[in-house]
Design a protein around this motif. Structure first.
Motif, PDB file in Angstrom:
ATOM      1  N   GLY A  14      11.447   3.283  -4.241  1.00  8.14           N
ATOM      2  CA  GLY A  14      10.420   3.771  -5.150  1.00  8.14           C
ATOM      3  C   GLY A  14       9.866   2.646  -6.008  1.00  8.14           C
ATOM      4  O   GLY A  14      10.527   1.624  -6.223  1.00  8.14           O
ATOM      5  N   ARG A  15       8.649   2.845  -6.480  1.00  5.89           N
ATOM      6  CA  ARG A  15       7.991   1.841  -7.331  1.00  5.89           C
ATOM      7  C   ARG A  15       7.896   2.368  -8.763  1.00  5.89           C
ATOM      8  O   ARG A  15       7.786   3.584  -8.977  1.00  5.89           O
ATOM      9  CB  ARG A  15       6.588   1.552  -6.809  1.00  5.89           C
ATOM     10  CG  ARG A  15       6.531   1.031  -5.392  1.00  5.89           C
ATOM     11  CD  ARG A  15       5.095   0.707  -4.991  1.00  5.89           C
ATOM     12  NE  ARG A  15       4.177   1.800  -5.268  1.00  5.89           N
ATOM     13  CZ  ARG A  15       3.722   2.667  -4.357  1.00  5.89           C
ATOM     14  NH1 ARG A  15       4.107   2.569  -3.097  1.00  5.89           N
ATOM     15  NH2 ARG A  15       2.867   3.617  -4.701  1.00  5.89           N
ATOM     16  N   ASP A  17       5.444   2.550 -10.662  1.00 10.41           N
ATOM     17  CA  ASP A  17       4.247   3.359 -10.888  1.00 10.41           C
ATOM     18  C   ASP A  17       4.375   4.782 -10.314  1.00 10.41           C
ATOM     19  O   ASP A  17       3.493   5.609 -10.507  1.00 10.41           O
ATOM     20  CB  ASP A  17       3.002   2.669 -10.333  1.00 10.41           C
ATOM     21  CG  ASP A  17       2.990   2.566  -8.818  1.00 10.41           C
ATOM     22  OD1 ASP A  17       4.070   2.451  -8.205  1.00 10.41           O
ATOM     23  OD2 ASP A  17       1.889   2.602  -8.239  1.00 10.41           O
ATOM     24  N   GLU A  18       5.486   5.066  -9.648  1.00 10.63           N
ATOM     25  CA  GLU A  18       5.738   6.409  -9.108  1.00 10.63           C
ATOM     26  C   GLU A  18       6.645   7.246 -10.012  1.00 10.63           C
ATOM     27  O   GLU A  18       7.090   8.316  -9.622  1.00 10.63           O
ATOM     28  CB  GLU A  18       6.354   6.308  -7.709  1.00 10.63           C
ATOM     29  CG  GLU A  18       5.404   5.722  -6.695  1.00 10.63           C
ATOM     30  CD  GLU A  18       6.034   5.491  -5.342  1.00 10.63           C
ATOM     31  OE1 GLU A  18       5.426   5.905  -4.346  1.00 10.63           O
ATOM     32  OE2 GLU A  18       7.124   4.887  -5.293  1.00 10.63           O
ATOM     33  N   ALA A  21       5.666  10.950 -10.352  1.00  8.88           N
ATOM     34  CA  ALA A  21       5.891  11.723  -9.125  1.00  8.88           C
ATOM     35  C   ALA A  21       7.372  11.981  -8.898  1.00  8.88           C
ATOM     36  O   ALA A  21       7.769  13.088  -8.513  1.00  8.88           O
ATOM     37  CB  ALA A  21       5.284  10.997  -7.930  1.00  8.88           C
ATOM     38  N   VAL A  47      12.655   6.952  -2.265  1.00 12.41           N
ATOM     39  CA  VAL A  47      11.732   8.079  -2.175  1.00 12.41           C
ATOM     40  C   VAL A  47      11.445   8.382  -0.705  1.00 12.41           C
ATOM     41  O   VAL A  47      11.402   7.480   0.137  1.00 12.41           O
ATOM     42  CB  VAL A  47      10.407   7.818  -2.928  1.00 12.41           C
ATOM     43  CG1 VAL A  47      10.658   7.731  -4.433  1.00 12.41           C
ATOM     44  CG2 VAL A  47       9.702   6.577  -2.439  1.00 12.41           C
ATOM     45  N   VAL A  49       8.493   9.851   1.503  1.00  9.04           N
ATOM     46  CA  VAL A  49       7.047  10.019   1.321  1.00  9.04           C
ATOM     47  C   VAL A  49       6.366  10.374   2.635  1.00  9.04           C
ATOM     48  O   VAL A  49       6.854  10.050   3.719  1.00  9.04           O
ATOM     49  CB  VAL A  49       6.386   8.747   0.735  1.00  9.04           C
ATOM     50  CG1 VAL A  49       6.919   8.428  -0.648  1.00  9.04           C
ATOM     51  CG2 VAL A  49       6.575   7.568   1.651  1.00  9.04           C
ATOM     52  N   ARG A  53       2.461  10.778  -0.652  1.00  4.87           N
ATOM     53  CA  ARG A  53       2.990  11.804  -1.559  1.00  4.87           C
ATOM     54  C   ARG A  53       4.509  11.781  -1.547  1.00  4.87           C
ATOM     55  O   ARG A  53       5.134  11.813  -0.491  1.00  4.87           O
ATOM     56  CB  ARG A  53       2.500  13.183  -1.121  1.00  4.87           C
ATOM     57  CG  ARG A  53       2.950  14.276  -2.046  1.00  4.87           C
ATOM     58  CD  ARG A  53       2.243  15.584  -1.736  1.00  4.87           C
ATOM     59  NE  ARG A  53       2.607  16.560  -2.748  1.00  4.87           N
ATOM     60  CZ  ARG A  53       3.084  17.754  -2.475  1.00  4.87           C
ATOM     61  NH1 ARG A  53       3.242  18.143  -1.228  1.00  4.87           N
ATOM     62  NH2 ARG A  53       3.396  18.574  -3.449  1.00  4.87           N
ATOM     63  N   VAL A  54       5.108  11.725  -2.747  1.00  5.40           N
ATOM     64  CA  VAL A  54       6.565  11.729  -2.874  1.00  5.40           C
ATOM     65  C   VAL A  54       7.076  13.150  -2.655  1.00  5.40           C
ATOM     66  O   VAL A  54       6.730  14.068  -3.398  1.00  5.40           O
ATOM     67  CB  VAL A  54       7.006  11.192  -4.263  1.00  5.40           C
ATOM     68  CG1 VAL A  54       8.511  11.313  -4.432  1.00  5.40           C
ATOM     69  CG2 VAL A  54       6.557   9.741  -4.440  1.00  5.40           C
TER      70      VAL A  54
END
Length: 135
Positions: A14-15, A17-18, A21, A47, A49, A53-54
């Motif tokens: 995951g990042r 910026d997520e 989400a 994540v 995806v 979309r997560v």
């Protein structure tokens, strides 16, 4: 081992910026963690995806920080409409892969998700009113 996730779903790190989400997925599962921000910064959130979309997320606590030997699953959740499709299992398998061949992964969870962890080969013991799993 359970079947894998649908072919349009992939697991990755995951990042930061997520965060929103990932938090939404955890909230939908009624899970809370103080580890989300630090784990995203460390690269310890996985994540699942599809099309950006997560759909699911797994939050890890590093070796030793949860009072365990090895990484610890702090939270794992999948969007309600995507549960039962192998996404949660794929997240745990990806976390296990990060542990290496000699490593292991721990988790503390409620009895209602015991079948999920058993299907992934976790050895399970009682720990107070919750369960403790090691794989």
């Amino acid at each position: 081992m359970p079947d894998g996730p649908p072919t349009d779903v992939h697991v990755r790190e995951g990042r930061p910026d997520e965060r929103g989400a990932v938090a939404a997925v955890l909230d939908a599962a009624m899970l809370r963690t103080d580890e989300l921000g630090p784990a995203l910064d460390r690269g310890d959130v996985l994540v699942a995806v599809t099309e950006g979309r997560v759909l699911g997320a797994l939050v890890l606590v590093p070796d030793g920080e949860a009072g365990t030997d090895g990484p610890h699953v702090d939270a794992v959740a999948v969007r309600p409409n995507r549960r039962g499709q192998g996404i949660g299992g794929a997240l745990v398998v990806a976390a296990l892969d990060r542990c290496g061949p000699d490593g292991h992964l721990t988790a503390v969870f409620d009895a209602d998700v015991r079948p999920f962890y058993e299907s992934l080969g976790f050895e399970i013991r009682e720990r107070g009113d919750r369960l403790f799993g090691v794989r």
